[in-house]
Design an enzyme around this catalytic site. Structure first.
Site, PDB file in Angstrom:
ATOM      1  N   GLU A 225       0.801  -1.221   0.000  1.00  0.00           N
ATOM      2  CA  GLU A 225       0.000   0.000   0.000  1.00  0.00           C
ATOM      3  C   GLU A 225       0.831   1.267   0.000  1.00  0.00           C
ATOM      4  O   GLU A 225       0.457   2.269  -0.628  1.00  0.00           O
ATOM      5  CB  GLU A 225      -0.969   0.006   1.185  1.00  0.00           C
ATOM      6  CG  GLU A 225      -2.159  -0.920   1.023  1.00  0.00           C
ATOM      7  CD  GLU A 225      -1.845  -2.394   1.166  1.00  0.00           C
ATOM      8  OE1 GLU A 225      -0.722  -2.708   1.645  1.00  0.00           O
ATOM      9  OE2 GLU A 225      -2.671  -3.236   0.824  1.00  0.00           O
TER      10      GLU A 225
ATOM     11  N   HIS B 143     -12.000  -4.977   8.445  1.00  0.00           N
ATOM     12  CA  HIS B 143     -12.635  -4.792   7.133  1.00  0.00           C
ATOM     13  C   HIS B 143     -13.908  -3.970   7.251  1.00  0.00           C
ATOM     14  O   HIS B 143     -14.796  -4.082   6.414  1.00  0.00           O
ATOM     15  CB  HIS B 143     -12.958  -6.152   6.497  1.00  0.00           C
ATOM     16  CG  HIS B 143     -11.749  -6.951   6.119  1.00  0.00           C
ATOM     17  ND1 HIS B 143     -11.006  -7.636   7.039  1.00  0.00           N
ATOM     18  CD2 HIS B 143     -11.150  -7.167   4.917  1.00  0.00           C
ATOM     19  CE1 HIS B 143     -10.004  -8.253   6.419  1.00  0.00           C
ATOM     20  NE2 HIS B 143     -10.072  -7.985   5.138  1.00  0.00           N
TER      21      HIS B 143
HETATM   22  C1  LIG Z   1      -1.701  -5.024   3.812  1.00  0.00           C
HETATM   23  C2  LIG Z   1      -2.789  -5.805   3.159  1.00  0.00           C
HETATM   24  N1  LIG Z   1      -3.238  -5.448   1.957  1.00  0.00           N
HETATM   25  C3  LIG Z   1      -4.244  -6.116   1.366  1.00  0.00           C
HETATM   26  C4  LIG Z   1      -4.833  -7.178   1.979  1.00  0.00           C
HETATM   27  C5  LIG Z   1      -6.014  -7.899   1.314  1.00  0.00           C
HETATM   28  N2  LIG Z   1      -5.648  -9.287   1.056  1.00  0.00           N
HETATM   29  C6  LIG Z   1      -6.003 -10.285   1.889  1.00  0.00           C
HETATM   30  S1  LIG Z   1      -5.303 -11.751   1.487  1.00  0.00           S
HETATM   31  C7  LIG Z   1      -4.570 -11.048   0.125  1.00  0.00           C
HETATM   32  C8  LIG Z   1      -3.667 -11.868  -0.723  1.00  0.00           C
HETATM   33  C9  LIG Z   1      -2.541 -12.407   0.082  1.00  0.00           C
HETATM   34  O1  LIG Z   1      -1.674 -13.125  -0.714  1.00  0.00           O
HETATM   35  P1  LIG Z   1      -0.545 -14.025  -0.087  1.00  0.00           P
HETATM   36  O2  LIG Z   1       0.302 -13.225   0.843  1.00  0.00           O
HETATM   37  O3  LIG Z   1       0.147 -14.685  -1.208  1.00  0.00           O
HETATM   38  O4  LIG Z   1      -1.337 -15.074   0.816  1.00  0.00           O
HETATM   39  P2  LIG Z   1      -2.347 -16.199   0.343  1.00  0.00           P
HETATM   40  O5  LIG Z   1      -3.732 -15.653   0.487  1.00  0.00           O
HETATM   41  O6  LIG Z   1      -2.009 -16.594  -1.042  1.00  0.00           O
HETATM   42  O7  LIG Z   1      -2.108 -17.314   1.300  1.00  0.00           O
HETATM   43  C10 LIG Z   1      -4.865  -9.701   0.019  1.00  0.00           C
HETATM   44  C11 LIG Z   1      -4.395  -8.810  -1.048  1.00  0.00           C
HETATM   45  C12 LIG Z   1      -4.343  -7.522   3.251  1.00  0.00           C
HETATM   46  N3  LIG Z   1      -4.862  -8.517   3.956  1.00  0.00           N
HETATM   47  N4  LIG Z   1      -3.330  -6.826   3.813  1.00  0.00           N
END
Ligand SMILES: Cc1ncc(C[n+]2csc(CCOP(=O)(O)OP(=O)(O)O)c2C)c(N)n1
Ligand SMILES: Cc1ncc(C[n+]2csc(CCOP(=O)(O)OP(=O)(O)O)c2C)c(N)n1
Ligand SMILES: [Mg+2]
Ligand SMILES: [Mg+2]
Lengths: 353, 321, 321, 353
Positions: free
Chosen positions: B60, B127
């Site tokens: 972000e 959220h």
């Molecule tokens: C700082 C932040 N930005 C956006 C989000 C929204 N979000 C939740 S899970 C996700 C994807 C996460 O990807 P990854 O780290 O690869 O974990 P995965 O879900 O694949 O296990 C996003 C963008 C968040 N939780 N935290």
């Protein structure tokens, strides 16, 4: 240059040394994976029935990562499990009934309905509930490890996070801090190829496991669908941590087999990729291992399902939280100063020796 | 004119402006191929391509920071936070770099930051937040918060054209619940308040999702004539409209979905307390979420968010004052 | 009792608590060998060593985040931001992880975050901010802001002992300007307001550096009897003391050094507007910095920060009301 | 692994290729360094006389880094100079009088008194004024480079930052973003051994130049007290950037020869270290180079001092800002939408070919 530079290049894939796992351990690993999958499947049903409010996320296909890593942890170690890591809570001793209550926002859930889905950690089993902002918990785990080191305790902290999470500043701040202070912390990068819809090539140019060297500690990439490999890499990392050898970044390579959440049909994932990974299912694999050892996996499966049935009943029978309590507990009372994380279950036989 | 949801109206505004101004660029997590977590940019990737609908890394601070850089060399980036809550991770770039640049250096930073905000659907503590007042307290940022489809389109277009950094609060709970007639083509909604309903006995001041809660709560309230003022813009705050309404009605209730302390409503109340003293026939009443994280479980969440009943009760009591 | 500066009183509080509670750990940039940018921890490194007076990397999110981790396993970290402005870089960990942990997980986070804040010495837009209201609007954080040496010591000790995350606003402009008698040994100042001067005709409510501006402005003001209420704690806010004072004086001026919109003073004004309606004999007057970054150049900065003259003028006008 | 990984290891030290610099260029580099030192010395005097409000920071001993790097930049390139980089402003064409006015908070300063000391950037010469929060500008520079790439322009962005700044999350987010998108951006890490009082061993375990590889681009470490080496490394990085070769991290190794700010006696720095580096003074070195070419350095010095005298007079004669304007310009008027960064001076002869 006035810098003390320790060049540690990423090591090769660690292979499982079965000497560290008894037959009971090996079927125990399977059991926890079976339970994780069963609980999540049940929760998904409950979600579709409208009994799980909000959204729903699972770790289908990634069970080996949370179960394998948490199995290596001792009772006094401390964990921050993320949203694909339900297995860690099970391993540490949170009951399926409590977890289902949590998903449904019931009073008996870990957070008494205050937070949802996997956003929880039971402090009574040594887990810190995750902050949604990824990967905030890397710093929290680093801080726990810092306290252990400052007090000279033979304990470590562990946290998981995804491939997407590696792009955020907190990843770097944690890796750097842990490296500078050589802390007993284990970072498990759960590389499941996607961050929501974003593939890794939009997330990084070089696999983040390569970065460990730039922070002065070991980075290792392993097969994240082999629960014993995950266990072994974590066990080894833990040993190093406890011995003062500093942090480890373990990249567990896996694949997210469901959508990001229940609402996501993951059209953006090539079908072939999913098919390829379906053949590598971690539960199938451990089932083969354990069956070959002569264990009755069907009995195990039945046992898990029976426990789940009962848990579901208990959870469904539990009340929703009392709305009059909604604003309680914003601040801890003065005498809460002594409330800390407590020890969790540590099923590995090696911890009982 | 065509009827569309609040969500589609935002999409429509973005699309309209992107078609007419090639400097506009969308940046965010999963906004491209996936069309955004809430599908605001659904179809944009196909129309505008990866360069103008950019799937960014999960970062972000980088989204805001690089948008600032792109803006000062001539692009007009619109950043989406996947949920408004995540702006905490890009807070510094927004309040320090973007907000202060023009004041310090005479260099405008034309970025728009879209913040899907608010609760009401068991989003839980991370959220459901309404962070607008943080940005009201960061001089140099404009902050707008539409409540209708029409204003959603007009304000997003105006935000993109405004040379200053504009924080665009889009309430998730309105996305698909609220529909309205929206004009075709391009138009701008001014950063000023709007009388959502005329009335004489009492004015309720709100913005975003709460406008609808308030309209429902004050329909047919013991025969009273209740004005509803929809702020639409929080910075600049339409002080004149607020003071006029209070002068006209002499009684005021201010409704915030955000946590009460130091919320937008606190500023509105303070303004009225200072400037409308002689116009008031009763206390300046506030309804807001109490000061606690927004809980996940439906009974808890319902107990925290301002409800139709709470607003109605507040109005009833003040009318009787 | 001995006389010491506000700055030394903070040091004294930290030192006293560190001597009696080995769980207390100081973390920050340049606080060890250098003794801190403002020398608050001067000499601490020699007494307590590198492990308890930790020179950290330049990484605010890490300072807060690791402090949270250390706290939940039993340490009591005190984090210093080199200037309060830099908390924007650790904002997320503070408002999301620390603030919500106890509510969500029943797990207290005993950290204290020291924020050297405020202007008055040509610090410019990035070294003069008063960010307290951001944290008042983040449920789960306590916020305190001493104005005297005595309270600085008592509040820093109380903050360290409080099991919740406490944001400790220490005003840089008071560090060496303000002196007072401070008791030896350990004591706690309660998180409640304090009457800094008794009075009957009008009450001025302030906290931190503005308490001194207000005391000066209201000394010998056309013979009026002016009460000064020093809030000391912003969360919890001592609502009773505020309402009592307004009931007693019927006229109130609220002074903030922070930017006006959504400042602490807005919340105080809103509270009074709602709860003291029948007690008021005049508008709720506010004096604050206007909504602009705090400029560097002395004539500009003086034009922005609330001055003795502005406060005096506001009081004079209200007295005549 | 679904990752496109480009492994680029850090390269060796780049050596100056004098073919790129004419004699005029080489004395021009010296002139700008002399002016930087002279302006800062004068400003320090004015500070001690109470004419510079607030605090005062300089780049004494580090002149080669900002001067050398900015000399390689073209008029259409864009820069974010940090607090040790006064030379960059001079190279781009900000006059000494404007700078001294800036330090003194006068109306004629770049920020009209709104911001202090080196917290400025003149948009009319293509510079963005630094945000104090370090290293925020790395992301701003990355964003400018992103715009250049998106529009297919042959331009690049450059920013400086210190060894301490590498610990913050924004360092990582910028490095990663720039690497993923292969942007025309140059990151100059000004490693002056200290971040305020903090030595590098408390800041990182491994020299950050090593990290570039983990982001998929080139990292190079050079002698930061050799202005021609800095120029050449930047010129090379710029060429790569413009050619689509992506970002470069240049580590210019130098030493902060004054305290962090005017108030800091830097007792924490070992005397021997300062002595060692005093012998490597970048101005002395370039003086030797330029003298050997037959230039009259004494004349150059006199010219610089004369210009500074005049600048000081002009600056001192200028008015303070009108307090009634203090709250102007918080928001840009609607027609300000067309106000952007403009081109700056680009003294290198290579840009005129
Ligand atoms: C700082 C932040 N930005 C956006 C989000 C929204 N979000 C939740 S899970 C996700 C994807 C996460 O990807 P990854 O780290 O690869 O974990 P995965 O879900 O694949 O296990 C996003 C963008 C968040 N939780 N935290
Ligand atoms: C995010 C942030 N935290 C703290 C500071 C306060 N601060 C100003 S300069 C400085 C040291 C910077 O060190 P380095 O990056 O090595 O640059 P140098 O001053 O050595 O050139 C610090 C801590 C800051 N400016 N920004
Ligand atoms: Mg992932
Ligand atoms: Mg440095």
């Amino acid at each position: 240059m006035a810098t003390s530079s320790t060049h540690v290049r990423s090591g090769p894939t660690t292979h499982t040394d079965p000497a560290h796992l008894t037959t009971d351990d090996r079927s125990g690993l399977l059991r926890d994976m079976l339970m994780m999958r069963a609980v999540e499947a049940r929760a998904m049903n409950l979600y579709r029935q409208g009994k799980v409010p909000g959204s729903f996320y699972d770790g289908f296909g990634q069970e080996a990562v949370s179960v394998g890593a948490s199995w290596a942890m001792a009772a006094a170690d401390r964990l921050c499990a993320l949203h694909r890591d339900l297995g860690a809570h099970l391993v540490r001793g949170v009951s399926p009934a409590t977890i289902l209550s949590q998903y449904m926002g019931r009073e008996a859930g870990v957070t008494s309905g205050r937070d949802g889905n996997v956003h929880f950690g039971d402090r009574r089993v040594g887990c810190v509930g995750m902050t949604s902002m990824l990967p905030d918990m890397m710093l929290v785990a680093t801080g726990m490890a810092m306290a252990f080191k400052l007090r000279g305790e033979a304990r470590c902290a562990l946290t998981w996070f995804g491939d997407g999470s590696t792009s955020r500043g907190d990843f770097h701040e944690a890796m750097n801090w842990a490296g500078v202070q050589r802390l007993p912390v284990i970072f498990v990068l759960e590389n499941n190829q996607y961050a929501y819809s974003t593939p890794t090539n939009l997330q990084y140019a070089v696999d983040p496991v390569q970065r460990a060297a730039g922070y002065g500690f070991r980075g290792v990439s392993i097969d994240g669908n082999d629960v014993e490999a995950v266990f072994e890499a974590t066990r080894e990392a833990r040993e190093r941590a406890i011995d003062g050898g500093g942090p480890t970044l373990i990249e567990a390579v896996t694949m997210r087999m469901h959508g990001h959440g229940a609402h996501d049909d993951m059209k953006y994932v090539p079908k072939a990729l999913v098919e390829e990974w379906r053949k590598k299912d971690p539960i199938d694999r451990q089932t083969a291992v354990v069956s070959a050892l002569g264990c009755d996996v069907e009995a195990l499966r039945a046992e898990v399902l029976a426990e789940l049935e009962q848990a579901t009943e208990v959870a469904l029978a539990g009340p929703m939280p009392d709305p009059r309590t909604a604003t309680d507990r914003v601040f801890a009372p003065r005498d809460a100063g002594e409330i800390l994380l407590e020890d969790g279950a540590a099923p590995w036989s090696g911890h009982r020796q | 004119m065509s009827e569309m949801t609040y969500l589609k109206a935002i999409s429509d505004g973005l699309r309209t402006e992107m078609r007419s101004d090639e400097r506009v660029l969308l940046m965010g997590e999963d906004i491209g191929v996936f069309g955004g977590a809430f599908k605001v940019t659904d179809g944009f990737f196909d129309e505008f391509g990866a360069d103008r609908v950019m799937d960014t890394p999960l970062a972000e601070s980088a989204i805001i920071g690089t948008a600032i850089g792109a803006a000062v060399v001539g692009l007009r980036p619109v950043c989406e936070m996947q949920f408004s809550d995540f702006i905490a991770c890009g807070f510094d770039q927004l309040v320090n770099t973007a907000a202060k640049m023009y004041y310090r250096q005479d260099l405008p930073v034309n970025i728009t930051v879209r913040l899907p905000s608010g609760g009401g659907f068991s989003g839980g503590p991370f959220h459901s937040q309404n962070p607008e007042s943080w940005f009201m307290h960061a001089p140099g940022l404009k902050v707008v918060a539409p409540s209708t489809a029409e204003d959603a389109k007009g304000l997003i277009i105006a935000a993109m054209r405004d040379p200053n950094p504009v924080v665009f609060m889009e309430h998730k709970h309105l996305y698909r619940r609220v529909k309205g007639e929206v004009a075709e083509g391009s138009y701008e909604t001014p950063f000023r308040a709007r009388v959502a309903r005329e009335g004489d006995d009492l004015v309720v001041i709100a913005y975003g999702a709460m406008v609808h809660t308030v309209l429902e709560a004050t329909t047919d309230l013991a025969g009273a004539s209740i004005m509803v003022l929809d702020l639409r813009s929080l910075v600049p705050l339409d002080e004149e409209a607020i003071l006029d309404a209070v002068r006209h009605c002499s009684k005021v209730v201010i409704v915030d979905e955000a946590n009460e302390t130091c919320a937008a409503g606190a500023q509105v109340a303070a303004l009225i307390a200072e400037r409308s003293f002689e116009d008031l026939d009763g206390p300046v009443v506030r309804v807001a979420s109490p000061d606690c994280p927004i809980p996940f479980s439906p009974p808890l969440e319902a107990a925290v968010l301002p409800s139709v009943d709470r607003v109605r009760e507040a109005c009833r009591q003040l009318l009787e004052y």
